[in-house]
Every structure is written in structure tokens, then in C-alpha cells.
Design an enzyme around this catalytic site. Structure first.
Site, PDB file in Angstrom:
ATOM      1  N   LYS A 195       0.855  -1.277  -0.067  1.00  0.00           N
ATOM      2  CA  LYS A 195       0.037  -0.047  -0.046  1.00  0.00           C
ATOM      3  C   LYS A 195       0.938   1.473   0.011  1.00  0.00           C
ATOM      4  O   LYS A 195       1.342   1.690   1.018  1.00  0.00           O
ATOM      5  CB  LYS A 195      -0.922  -0.057   1.127  1.00  0.00           C
ATOM      6  CG  LYS A 195      -2.046   1.216   1.031  1.00  0.00           C
ATOM      7  CD  LYS A 195      -2.654   1.625   2.426  1.00  0.00           C
ATOM      8  CE  LYS A 195      -1.751   2.938   2.851  1.00  0.00           C
ATOM      9  NZ  LYS A 195      -1.529   3.985   2.086  1.00  0.00           N
ATOM     10  N   GLY A 248       7.034   4.930   8.302  1.00  0.00           N
ATOM     11  CA  GLY A 248       6.306   6.170   8.427  1.00  0.00           C
ATOM     12  C   GLY A 248       6.298   6.380   9.675  1.00  0.00           C
ATOM     13  O   GLY A 248       7.503   6.449  10.338  1.00  0.00           O
ATOM     14  N   GLU A 270       9.981   0.887  10.514  1.00  0.00           N
ATOM     15  CA  GLU A 270      11.247   2.030  10.120  1.00  0.00           C
ATOM     16  C   GLU A 270      10.303   3.300  10.296  1.00  0.00           C
ATOM     17  O   GLU A 270       9.625   3.649   9.732  1.00  0.00           O
ATOM     18  CB  GLU A 270      11.516   1.831   8.820  1.00  0.00           C
ATOM     19  CG  GLU A 270      13.069   2.414   8.731  1.00  0.00           C
ATOM     20  CD  GLU A 270      13.113   3.578   8.008  1.00  0.00           C
ATOM     21  OE1 GLU A 270      13.067   4.581   8.994  1.00  0.00           O
ATOM     22  OE2 GLU A 270      13.634   3.643   7.067  1.00  0.00           O
ATOM     23  N   CYS A 304      13.709  10.429   6.852  1.00  0.00           N
ATOM     24  CA  CYS A 304      13.959   9.776   8.119  1.00  0.00           C
ATOM     25  C   CYS A 304      15.128  10.122   8.798  1.00  0.00           C
ATOM     26  O   CYS A 304      15.418  10.027  10.253  1.00  0.00           O
ATOM     27  CB  CYS A 304      13.318   8.552   8.428  1.00  0.00           C
ATOM     28  SG  CYS A 304      14.010   7.491   7.253  1.00  0.00           S
ATOM     29  N   GLU A 401      10.328  15.446  15.373  1.00  0.00           N
ATOM     30  CA  GLU A 401      10.489  15.292  14.034  1.00  0.00           C
ATOM     31  C   GLU A 401       9.733  16.020  13.404  1.00  0.00           C
ATOM     32  O   GLU A 401       8.576  16.168  13.193  1.00  0.00           O
ATOM     33  CB  GLU A 401      10.219  13.773  13.528  1.00  0.00           C
ATOM     34  CG  GLU A 401      10.774  13.546  12.235  1.00  0.00           C
ATOM     35  CD  GLU A 401      10.558  12.096  11.657  1.00  0.00           C
ATOM     36  OE1 GLU A 401       9.463  11.664  11.786  1.00  0.00           O
ATOM     37  OE2 GLU A 401      11.628  11.625  11.146  1.00  0.00           O
TER      38      GLU A 401
END
Ligand code: NAI
Ligand code: MG
Length: 510
Positions: A195, A248, A270, A304, A401
Site C-alpha cells: 500500500k 512512516g 522503520e 527519516c 521530528e
């Protein structure tokens, strides 16, 4: 900012692709979603709608998982030799390169990133990932084990594919993420439901067409475009999915862990990062300035592993900061189709609001803005490369983040490596870090003290298919790439064969 004219019109092939009605790839067929759901796709450089794709819901997820299950249990895929699977994966890599111009253009329309990056980086990286993992298909061996006395048993392990794998990916490197997930799963003999992110579904759909062209058996790769909370959630909770691989946000990673508990599916995650770039006083300042600028601003900071916290010794602080600020101000922000563009827009309005919100929070908290801070233009999600100094760990720009082109700089005076590492480790994340020094001993010591899945010395964003990536702490579970990455798609089976009749243990009780 490049002129709007630099934003080109799609090439004929891409225009035709954008205009087509896109279904879901289930069991080798492109089908319409049961409930006829749709997702509009936008060009982040102009905010204009450029395509419509299907939105899968739980009923479509059931069909795709069933197709993947059939392909796994009954199809030829798992029974093929590793060498045959490798040839198909290699063929897919060839097709990526044969269609590289089209895929790179699609990626730029969808994500906004400069087309010279998608063409020169994303496409070669994606095809090399496929070739690397194709090589593993013939090398997934177990061990031989010594049990009992010699001649009692022959004991060994084999690695078998986990089964049906759901893979949920983000929008920052859409094609690379899709391939990084698919390649190891396919090499082991798993079947997949992939997806893509709702923001960037286009290259995954084109990849689905190439999967068919390469000749993979139907149902081995199923692709569902869909909304995270609907299709992603249905995959995470599905009782017939054996493993979920996710990249994500940490927030959604946590939801996936909870959803996966029902059938205890294997989970690799991750997740987010807040990677430090630690600069010691003996560092090569010019190298730091170049490396740290790329470390944070590459891909508009939407990585990331972005080096979003610069932690720098006070003796070189001013020089390093001045150099980075100068480079940041010179970065050309604009349309991904303008060849002079260095960074493109953020991916979506949501991300634009999130990032500009963090910039406002940094100002409010009293950090010093020394470069950027503003939107670029009045259309599209462009944000200036932004540098804050005087940032301390209590500020949200340091703690959270941001996933945008925003660097926070903190100075330190300490010479003690334990104390410096503690500063770097003041985060709930642990994905990556870079250390900048010319002292080999200090480099190795800090590499050992920093709690993150990757540590780079005198570089940032250094990687390759053979080097595992993944996180300590809340940056995730497990590793991708390398041997660790492929083994995460396998179950280990221990087999012990008795070579002669065993003694009768009941007789021992007499
Ligand atoms: P997200 O985590 O919501 O989206 C990533 C993927 O998860 C997408 O495919 C999405 O459809 C799916 N998803 C969303 N909700 C889900 C659910 N309940 N169950 C299953 N799948 C679900 O990330 P988003 O909202 O796009 O970005 C938010 C923040 O996440 C970013 O600002 C960034 O900080 C972080 N992020 C980190 C990434 C990384 O590479 N580690 C990539 C993208 C975002
Ligand atoms: Mg989200």
C-alpha cells in the site's frame, strides 16, 4: 524560486498515465474498488489536482490478501528455485531502467522532488536494490547444528518465506520505498500486498504494470492504493497477513503494533528520527559545512535520517553555522522540472502546515532564526531552508521530528565524549547519527556511544543495499537492507533427523 513557466506540462506518456482510471492490482488483474472510492492526487508544486486513483477499503483488502494467500500456498512462486525468482526480480530491475525517464517524471509530478534527483538517484537506487536482493534469492541458507553424539542426528536449519506480507510505505521516496520493501520479500518467496502513501501513489501503480510485464505469477504482488486509516488499518489487523513491514510515523507504527496483536503477525517498523550531526572541535569545517547542509536539506528535509540536530563544539560553532547559513540561503527552491532547482516543495498541504508550524514554534520558544523561515512564493508547498541557533532540547524544534528543511543548532563546550554522546542521545529516536572529527579514536568511541541504528563518520546519508538501516528506541523494530533485512522475511525451521533408532526413554524409568 523558479518561474512557473519552468513547470513543464507532462510528456505524452505521463499525460496518458495521469488521465487513465487506475484500479487496484489484485491477483494479477486491475480491478475497481468494491465501494468505488477515489483519492485525488495533487502536484505539490502547483497544488493542482493531476490524477485520481482508487481508494481500497476493507473489502478490497480481503480480496488482495486472499489473492496473495492463494499465490503463496498454491501458486508456483514459493516452489520456484531461487535462481528463477532472481531472474524475475532482475527483469523488473531492467524494466525500471528501460522506463526510467517516465518513472522519474511521474515521481516528480507526484512528490515534487527535482527530476534530476529522481532520474539520477531514485531510479538507479531502486533498480540496484532489486538486483542486490535478487542475489540473495540463491543464498538463503541455514546452518548445520551439532546435537547428540556424532552419528545420532543430522540437524540443520532452513529459512522459509514468512508468507503473506503487507507493506505500508510513505511518500518521501515513493518508488525507492516500494522497491526496498518488495525486493527482499520477493527474493525469499513471500507474496505481497503493497500500500503506497495516499499522497504519492503513482509510481507504485506504474511499478505494478511493470511487475506484470516482467512475468511474475499473478497474486505475488498486489497493490492497493488507499487511505492509511482505512486500507492500512485493515491490512494491519488482518488475520491472514503473516507479516507487516511499515515505514512512516512513530505514531502510526504504534497503532500497527496494536493492530497486529490479534494474530501476532511479525512486524518490522522503520519510524521517525531526529538524527544528530555531532561536530567536534577538530573537525574539517569545510567538510562539515558541505556535509551538514546536505544532511539536513536533501529531499527538502523529508527523510527519516535527516540530520536535523546539529550539535557543534563552541570553538567551531560560529564558523560552521555561518557556512551552513550561507549555503542554505543560496539553495535554489523551486519546481522539480526546473533543471536548476536544488530542492522542491514539501509533499502536501498537511506537511507544509506542519513544517511552518514548527518554524513558528521555534521563533516563539526563543531560538534564533539565522536563515530562511519563510514560505517561497504563494503557490505550492515551498519552504526556505531554515536554520535556528540557540536551540535547546526542551524546544519542539529539537525534540520532535519536523520532516522539513529545518535545522536546529546546539552548541556544547564539553570535551568529554560521554557527555557529548549523552547530548546526542537526548531523544526518543535512534535512527541515524553522524560524527565529524579527524581523530580516529574519538570517531570510534562516539560511534560506540551513540544509540542509533547507523552512525556515519565524516559523512551523512551514506548507505547502500548491503548496509542495514533501522532504529534503536522509538525509531523502529528490525532492520531493512543487507542480510538482516532479508532474514526479516523468513522463518527459521530447525530440522533434526535421527540417523538410528533412539533409545526408549520409558525403559529408563524401570
Ligand atoms: P503516516 O505514518 O501517517 O503515513 C505513512 C503510511 O502509513 C502511509 O502509507 C499511510 O497511508 C499509512 N497509514 C496512516 N495511518 C495508518 C494506520 N492507522 N494504519 C496503517 N497505516 C496507516 O505519516 P504521515 O501522516 O504521512 O506523516 C506524518 C509524519 O510522519 C511526518 O511529518 C514525519 O514526521 C513522519 N514520517 C516518517 C517517515 C519515515 O520515513 N520514517 C515517512 C513519512 C512520514
Ligand atoms: Mg498520517
Amino acid at each position: 524560486m523558479s518561474s512557473p513557466e519552468a513547470h513543464k506540462t507532462p510528456s505524452p506518456k505521463v499525460a496518458a498515465f495521469l488521465q487513465r482510471s487506475h484500479g487496484l492490482l489484485i491477483g494479477g488483474e486491475w480491478v475497481q474498488p468494491a465501494a468505488k472510492g477515489e483519492i485525488a492526487v495533487f502536484d505539490p508544486a502547483t497544488e493542482a489536482q493531476i490524477a485520481v486513483v482508487a481508494a481500497a477499503d476493507a473489502a478490497d483488502v480481503d480480496l488482495a490478501v486472499a489473492a496473495a494467500r492463494r499465490a503463496f500456498e498454491q501458486g508456483p512462486w514459493r516452489r520456484m528455485s531461487g535462481a528463477t525468482r532472481a531472474k524475475l526480480i532482475w527483469r523488473l530491475a531492467d524494466l525500471l531502467i528501460e522506463n526510467a525517464d517516465e518513472l522519474a517524471e511521474l515521481e516528480t509530478w507526484d512528490n515534487g522532488k527535482p527530476m534530476h534527483d529522481t532520474r539520477a538517484v531514485d531510479l538507479p537506487v531502486a533498480s540496484e536494490l532489486l538486483r542486490y536482493f535478487a542475489g540473495w534469492a540463491t543464498k538463503l541458507n541455514g546452518i548445520s547444528a551439532s546435537i547428540g553424539d556424532p552419528g545420532d542426528y543430522q540437524a540443520f536449519t532452513v529459512r522459509e518465506p514468512i508468507g503473506v506480507v503487507a507493506q505500508i510505505i510513505p511518500w518521501n521516496f515513493p518508488l525507492i520505498m516500494a522497491v526496498m520493501k518488495l525486493a527482499p520479500a520477493l527474493a525469499t518467496g513471500c507474496t505481497v500486498v503493497l500500500k503506497p502513501a495516499e499522497e504519492t501513489p503513482l509510481t507504485a501503480l506504474r511499478l505494478g504494470e511493470l511487475v506484470a510485464e516482467a512475468g511474475f505469477p499473478p497474486g505475488v504482488v498486489n497493490i492497493l492504493t488507499g487511505i492509511g486509516e482505512v486500507a492500512g488499518a485493515a491490512l494491519s489487523v488482518h488475520p491472514d497477513v503473516d507479516k507487516i513491514a511499515f515505514t512512516g510515523s512513530t505514531e502510526v507504527g504504534r497503532k500497527i503494533v496494536q493492530a497486529s496483536a490479534g494474530n501476532l503477525k511479525r512486524v518490522t517498523l522503520e519510524l521517525g528520527g531526529k538524527s544528530p550531526m555531532v561536530v567536534l572541535s577538530d573537525a574539517d569545517v569545510e567538510a562539515v559545512i558541505r556535509g551538514a547542509t546536505t544532511g539536513i536539506f536533501f529531499n527538502s528535509g523529508q527523510s527519516c535520517m535527516a540530520g536535523s540536530r546539529l550539535i557543534v563544539h563552541e570553538r567551531v560553532h560560529d564558523q560552521v553555522v555561518a557556512g551552513i547559513a550561507e549555503r542554505a540561503r543560496a539553495i535554489k527552491v523551486g519546481s522539480g522540472f526546473d533543471p536548476s532547482t536544488q530542492i522542491g516543495p514539501l509533499v502536501s498541504q498537511t506537511q507544509f502546515q506542519r513544517v511552518t508550524g514548527y518554524i513558528a514554534a521555534g521563533l516563539k520558544a526563543g531560538a534564533d532564526l539565522i536563515a530562511g523561515g519563510e514560505r517561497v512564493g504563494d503557490r505550492g508547498y515551498f519552504v526556505q531552508p531554515t536554520v535556528f541557533t540557540g536551540a535547546d532540547p526542551s524546544m519542539s524544534i529539537v525534540a520532535e521530528e519536523i520532516f522539513g528543511p529545518v535545522l536546529s543548532v546546539t552548541a556544547f563546550a564539553d570535551e568529554d565524549l560521554e557527555a557529548i554522546a549523552a547530548l546526542a542521545n537526548t531523544t526518543r529516536y535512534g535512527l541515524a547519527a553522524s560524527v565529524w572529527t579527524q581523530n580516529v579514536g574519538k570517531a570510534h568511541t562516539l560511534a560506540g556511544l551513540i544509540r542509533s541504528g547507523q552512525v556515519w563518520v565524516n559523512g551523512h546519508h551514506v548507505g547502500g543495499a548491503d548496509l542495514p538501516v533501522g532504529g534503536y528506541k522509538q525509531s523502529g523494530w528490525g532492520r531493512e537492507n543487507g542480510r538482516d533485512g532479508i532474514e526479516a522475511y523468513t522463518e527459521v525451521k530447525s530440522i533434526a533427523v535421527a540417523l538410528r533408532p533412539a533409545g526408549d526413554w520409558l525403559a529408563l524409568k524401570g
